[in-house]
Design a protein around this motif. Structure first.
Motif, PDB file in Angstrom:
ATOM      1  N   PHE A 128       0.806  -1.222   0.000  1.00 56.23           N
ATOM      2  CA  PHE A 128       0.000   0.000   0.000  1.00 56.23           C
ATOM      3  C   PHE A 128       0.837   1.271   0.000  1.00 56.23           C
ATOM      4  CE2 PHE A 128      -2.026   3.125   2.980  1.00 56.23           C
ATOM      5  CZ  PHE A 128      -2.917   3.668   2.068  1.00 56.23           C
ATOM      6  N   LYS A 129       1.873   1.322   0.813  1.00 56.06           N
ATOM      7  CA  LYS A 129       2.665   2.544   0.959  1.00 56.06           C
ATOM      8  C   LYS A 129       3.562   2.826  -0.243  1.00 56.06           C
ATOM      9  CE  LYS A 129       2.355   3.179   5.802  1.00 56.06           C
ATOM     10  NZ  LYS A 129       2.693   4.288   6.628  1.00 56.06           N
ATOM     11  N   HIS A 130       3.614   1.922  -1.188  1.00 53.06           N
ATOM     12  CA  HIS A 130       4.399   2.133  -2.402  1.00 53.06           C
ATOM     13  C   HIS A 130       3.588   2.870  -3.472  1.00 53.06           C
ATOM     14  CE1 HIS A 130       8.086  -0.277  -1.656  1.00 53.06           C
ATOM     15  NE2 HIS A 130       7.286  -0.881  -0.789  1.00 53.06           N
ATOM     16  N   PHE A 131       2.297   2.953  -3.297  1.00 57.20           N
ATOM     17  CA  PHE A 131       1.434   3.607  -4.276  1.00 57.20           C
ATOM     18  C   PHE A 131       1.218   5.060  -3.878  1.00 57.20           C
ATOM     19  CE2 PHE A 131       0.420  -0.877  -4.551  1.00 57.20           C
ATOM     20  CZ  PHE A 131       0.530  -1.101  -5.911  1.00 57.20           C
ATOM     21  N   ARG A 132       1.335   5.932  -4.862  1.00 56.41           N
ATOM     22  CA  ARG A 132       1.187   7.369  -4.610  1.00 56.41           C
ATOM     23  C   ARG A 132       0.046   7.902  -5.456  1.00 56.41           C
ATOM     24  NH1 ARG A 132       3.143  12.191  -6.996  1.00 56.41           N
ATOM     25  NH2 ARG A 132       3.440  13.822  -5.458  1.00 56.41           N
ATOM     26  N   GLY A 133      -0.886   8.581  -4.819  1.00 57.93           N
ATOM     27  CA  GLY A 133      -2.006   9.184  -5.522  1.00 57.93           C
ATOM     28  C   GLY A 133      -1.851  10.688  -5.592  1.00 57.93           C
ATOM     29  N   GLU A 134      -2.115  11.237  -6.763  1.00 58.22           N
ATOM     30  CA  GLU A 134      -2.028  12.684  -6.948  1.00 58.22           C
ATOM     31  C   GLU A 134      -3.352  13.172  -7.521  1.00 58.22           C
ATOM     32  OE1 GLU A 134       0.535  15.893  -9.551  1.00 58.22           O
ATOM     33  OE2 GLU A 134       1.372  13.908  -9.209  1.00 58.22           O
ATOM     34  N   ALA A 135      -4.032  14.020  -6.772  1.00 53.53           N
ATOM     35  CA  ALA A 135      -5.328  14.556  -7.203  1.00 53.53           C
ATOM     36  C   ALA A 135      -5.133  15.571  -8.322  1.00 53.53           C
ATOM     37  CB  ALA A 135      -6.041  15.201  -6.025  1.00 53.53           C
ATOM     38  N   LYS A 136      -5.998  15.484  -9.302  1.00 51.82           N
ATOM     39  CA  LYS A 136      -5.960  16.398 -10.442  1.00 51.82           C
ATOM     40  C   LYS A 136      -7.274  17.170 -10.508  1.00 51.82           C
ATOM     41  CE  LYS A 136      -2.001  15.140 -12.129  1.00 51.82           C
ATOM     42  NZ  LYS A 136      -0.880  16.047 -12.198  1.00 51.82           N
ATOM     43  N   GLN A 137      -7.246  18.265 -11.214  1.00 54.50           N
ATOM     44  CA  GLN A 137      -8.438  19.081 -11.377  1.00 54.50           C
ATOM     45  C   GLN A 137      -9.518  18.269 -12.091  1.00 54.50           C
ATOM     46  OE1 GLN A 137      -7.654  22.729 -13.397  1.00 54.50           O
ATOM     47  NE2 GLN A 137      -9.607  23.619 -12.824  1.00 54.50           N
ATOM     48  N   ILE A 149      -4.418  10.305 -10.088  1.00 56.49           N
ATOM     49  CA  ILE A 149      -3.432   9.542 -10.829  1.00 56.49           C
ATOM     50  C   ILE A 149      -2.583   8.793  -9.806  1.00 56.49           C
ATOM     51  CG2 ILE A 149      -1.479   9.636 -12.421  1.00 56.49           C
ATOM     52  CD1 ILE A 149      -4.069  10.601 -13.695  1.00 56.49           C
ATOM     53  N   TYR A 150      -2.574   7.459  -9.902  1.00 54.84           N
ATOM     54  CA  TYR A 150      -1.769   6.630  -9.013  1.00 54.84           C
ATOM     55  C   TYR A 150      -0.542   6.130  -9.753  1.00 54.84           C
ATOM     56  CZ  TYR A 150      -5.408   6.587  -5.510  1.00 54.84           C
ATOM     57  OH  TYR A 150      -6.318   6.972  -4.556  1.00 54.84           O
ATOM     58  N   THR A 151       0.601   6.203  -9.066  1.00 55.11           N
ATOM     59  CA  THR A 151       1.854   5.668  -9.587  1.00 55.11           C
ATOM     60  C   THR A 151       2.458   4.756  -8.534  1.00 55.11           C
ATOM     61  OG1 THR A 151       3.046   7.610  -8.774  1.00 55.11           O
ATOM     62  CG2 THR A 151       2.343   7.647 -11.086  1.00 55.11           C
ATOM     63  N   TYR A 152       3.426   3.946  -8.953  1.00 56.63           N
ATOM     64  CA  TYR A 152       4.114   3.040  -8.033  1.00 56.63           C
ATOM     65  C   TYR A 152       5.501   3.584  -7.760  1.00 56.63           C
ATOM     66  CZ  TYR A 152       6.060  -1.178  -5.991  1.00 56.63           C
ATOM     67  OH  TYR A 152       6.648  -2.062  -5.125  1.00 56.63           O
ATOM     68  N   GLN A 153       5.887   3.634  -6.492  1.00 56.73           N
ATOM     69  CA  GLN A 153       7.200   4.119  -6.078  1.00 56.73           C
ATOM     70  C   GLN A 153       8.004   2.953  -5.504  1.00 56.73           C
ATOM     71  OE1 GLN A 153       7.738   7.594  -6.461  1.00 56.73           O
ATOM     72  NE2 GLN A 153       5.747   7.394  -7.456  1.00 56.73           N
ATOM     73  N   ASP A 154       9.269   2.839  -5.876  1.00 61.37           N
ATOM     74  CA  ASP A 154      10.110   1.769  -5.337  1.00 61.37           C
ATOM     75  C   ASP A 154      10.348   1.921  -3.848  1.00 61.37           C
ATOM     76  OD1 ASP A 154      10.433   0.432  -7.793  1.00 61.37           O
ATOM     77  OD2 ASP A 154      12.117   1.735  -8.349  1.00 61.37           O
TER      78      ASP A 154
END
Length: 62
Positions: free
Chosen positions: A39-48, A53-58
């Motif tokens: 769970f903590k590897h996924f990053r969500g960024e709110a857009k207008q 947008i979710y991305t995966y972080q190492d």
């Protein structure tokens, strides 16, 4: 719900660069996301417009 699990797996493996979730999909997607072992590897960024947008972080977030 299985489609969200598959999307997270593809994101984790690098088969997808990002996942775009609408505000209508958010609660159902989040229910799956918070149960994911990485769970903590996924990053969500709110857009207008209510998109996330979710991305995966190492490196997991703290």
């Amino acid at each position: 719900m299985e489609k969200y699990e598959e999307m997270l797996l593809q994101l984790e493996k690098g088969e997808l660069q990002q996942i775009e979730i609408t505000k209508e999909q958010f609660y159902e997607f989040r229910e799956i996301l918070v149960k994911h072992p990485l769970f903590k590897h996924f990053r969500g960024e709110a857009k207008q417009g209510g998109y996330i947008i979710y991305t995966y972080q190492d490196i997991p977030r703290s």
